[in-house]
Enzyme design. Sequence first.
Site, PDB file in Angstrom:
ATOM      1  N   GLU A   1      18.159 -19.430  31.876  1.00 57.22           N
ATOM      2  CA  GLU A   1      19.342 -20.219  31.555  1.00 57.22           C
ATOM      3  C   GLU A   1      19.451 -21.379  32.528  1.00 57.22           C
ATOM      4  O   GLU A   1      19.309 -21.189  33.740  1.00 57.22           O
ATOM      5  CB  GLU A   1      20.627 -19.393  31.666  1.00 57.22           C
ATOM      6  CG  GLU A   1      20.912 -18.460  30.528  1.00 57.22           C
ATOM      7  CD  GLU A   1      22.293 -17.811  30.670  1.00 57.22           C
ATOM      8  OE1 GLU A   1      23.177 -18.421  31.328  1.00 57.22           O
ATOM      9  OE2 GLU A   1      22.480 -16.702  30.157  1.00 57.22           O
ATOM     10  N   THR A   2      19.695 -22.565  32.004  1.00 57.84           N
ATOM     11  CA  THR A   2      20.087 -23.691  32.845  1.00 57.84           C
ATOM     12  C   THR A   2      20.756 -24.726  31.948  1.00 57.84           C
ATOM     13  O   THR A   2      20.484 -24.788  30.750  1.00 57.84           O
ATOM     14  CB  THR A   2      18.896 -24.305  33.599  1.00 57.84           C
ATOM     15  OG1 THR A   2      19.381 -25.226  34.589  1.00 57.84           O
ATOM     16  CG2 THR A   2      17.950 -25.041  32.660  1.00 57.84           C
TER      17      THR A   2
END
Length: 769
Positions: A81-82
């Site tokens: 996730e980013t």
Amino acid sequence: MVPYLQFLEDHGSPFLLNVYPYISYIRNKQYISLDYALFGSGTTVQDGALTYTNLFDASVDAFVWAMEREGFGGVAVVVAETGWPRDGGDAATPENALAYNNNVIRRARNSVGTPKRPGVGVEVFVFDLFDENLKSGDEYERHFGIFGLDGAKAYDLTTLIVIAIWTVRMGLQFMMSFPSSSPTGTTLYATMAIRNRKCSTHLNLIKLYGLVELGGWNFVFRFFRFLGNQTDRIVFPLYWIVLFLVKITSLRGKKIGLYFSASWCGPCRRFTPELVEVYNGLSLKGDFEITFVSADEDDEMFKEYFSEMPWLAIPFSDSDTRDHLDELFRVSGIPHLVIIGENGKVLTDSGVEIIREYGVEGGSGQEEQSLRSILVSDSRDFVISANGMKVPISKLEGRLVGLYFSLSSYKLCVDFTSKLVDVYAKVKAMGESFEIVLISFDDDEESFNEGFGSMPWFALPFKDESCRKLARYFELSTVPTLVMIGPDGKTLHSNVVEAIEEYGIQAYPFTPAKFAELEEIEKAKQEAQTLESILVSGNRDYLIGKHGVKVPVSDLVGKNILLYFSAHWCSPCRAFLPKLTDAYHKIKAKDSGFEVIFISSDRDQTSFDDFFSEMPWLALPFGDERKESLSKMFKVQGIPKVVAIGPTGRTITTQARDLVADHGADAYPFTDERLQEIEAQYEMAKGWPDKLSHALHEEHELALTQHQIYKCDGCDEEGHVWAFSCEECDFDLHPKCALEDGKGTEDDAMDEEKPEEGWICDGKVCFKA
């Protein structure tokens, strides 16, 4: 955390990491600039020899460093996730979100890597596709979406989007859940329900690459929204999602494998994992795809089998196409793999045989590779010299060319460059047609110019787009790497760095014949190897025992020796030590001359002393110069590593760690003959039942188990490897004793699924009757 990392290393799985520079920025503005968080060019942070230009790299490398400290430097990192919010907080704007996500995706596509792992791309999954109006927490947490709640695009993220779906090998359904109403409008939730029927199965990533061409993302949103209005929960099989996202047009310009197979076919089930491994290796280049053509009899069997595959498929419902392909390629037996080239012509219909024999190498091929296809781009047909001159690539054709992947700030590259300069000068002095082209991973032009200025060869221009493409093409895993391209433009060798470090100019011209010659030299060296030749250096002709007592190397001549490369800071080493200690005592009881020598990679004397105090054997003194030569001689890339040396002083095996881990003292003396004996015992066990009842132990059933050494309660003789045992009663029978009177209660293995009607299976292939 250490057991988790050990599990990842054992299964070749990545460490999943969530990276949110925005959160770090808003909580630490006094220390972190917005420019640094957004991949700007105005801020750098120096960490020892490493230079960081953005917070994303620093965050990833913090975990890489921590894993290396614990001895797991080989575990890959995937950023699960980013993202950057576009509203709801300071600096949360569409412009900043666009800048951040574009930079993240660009770097992932180009395999930029990080300062600690240059050129090793980090796989990234961007969060999020839609805003989440019901999410708790700060306001900005609801605004990470590329699309708003109404399906309208929040900003124009034109970079290629990678769609990721988590899956498992055994069974998956992708669920889209649409609440009928909410306080602030309709929210789209995407969840995954994993149905895993084998607890040993681990998560895998299936990556579906390509732009959604069915009308764009607004179309996708409206389509799912429409389905959501029909029912509260829609369940889509994984293969349906694949076919929705990938159009046939996205396969143009790629090599295609048509995989004819079926779930009921035993040979197919055994070959599919091999093909998955090859596919995972080749698909990274983006020019290879596989399409499954099923011979299953019903849709349920098709779905279950297809869930194990990371590629595409002809829909089971499209029987006309499947039958047409069967007829077109005259498929008479499965598994059958047809490879089709980029031009649409059949390259081979013997894909199964090629994959079985050559693995990944069999699927790649070099038929159309040339120096021009490697080095020429749309905007450039030249390389540059250190003085800035442009040299046409045509001037290099017909020569032996080395592609030197390097990073000027990396010590290993700096050290190797000096050796390569020396070899290059000697080869050129001989009048040979040999050139080198630098493929640099430097992030700033000053470092590039400074590093390139000391090199007498050519280079691709600073930050040329081909640098990252070539890293992917040659499946770069480390720097320095020196790929050799022959005069015909074909790859001669994937990396000659080790050969140059060991043999220098002797390794030239890096041909198979030359490497065969070097192999003969190495064999002669090994034949002449003695214990003293590897353990004695000048006046250092001793080892140490407890309390620092010196033990002459000459005292160990004629004995079986294990060289144990290890360190206290390495958690796998600490986990392996009890196993090795147990084997040591058991072997020592049978052969008093047997010995182990600890070769430490500890960072200080105290750590060495603490760790060595747990060991009952000898050691090389801490900081001894012989450690470096031994590590180089036995190519120690990771620890723990155990090398077995025989009574003659020659190397028996460099893989003794695995043998001790698998067989303990029973593997002694680690020779090929002993391993063949063990393998024969394993082969013998294939026909034995898993459990049986026996008159000598009527209280409980006896289970087939592995033992290193035990005493048979039937014949009173020593047994090895296999026994029929009752752990509760500490009762063991040798298989021969157990099977004489025992009665099996459970088949030794599940019967292979019967072939479908009209097919005959002969063990390796199923044929149409």
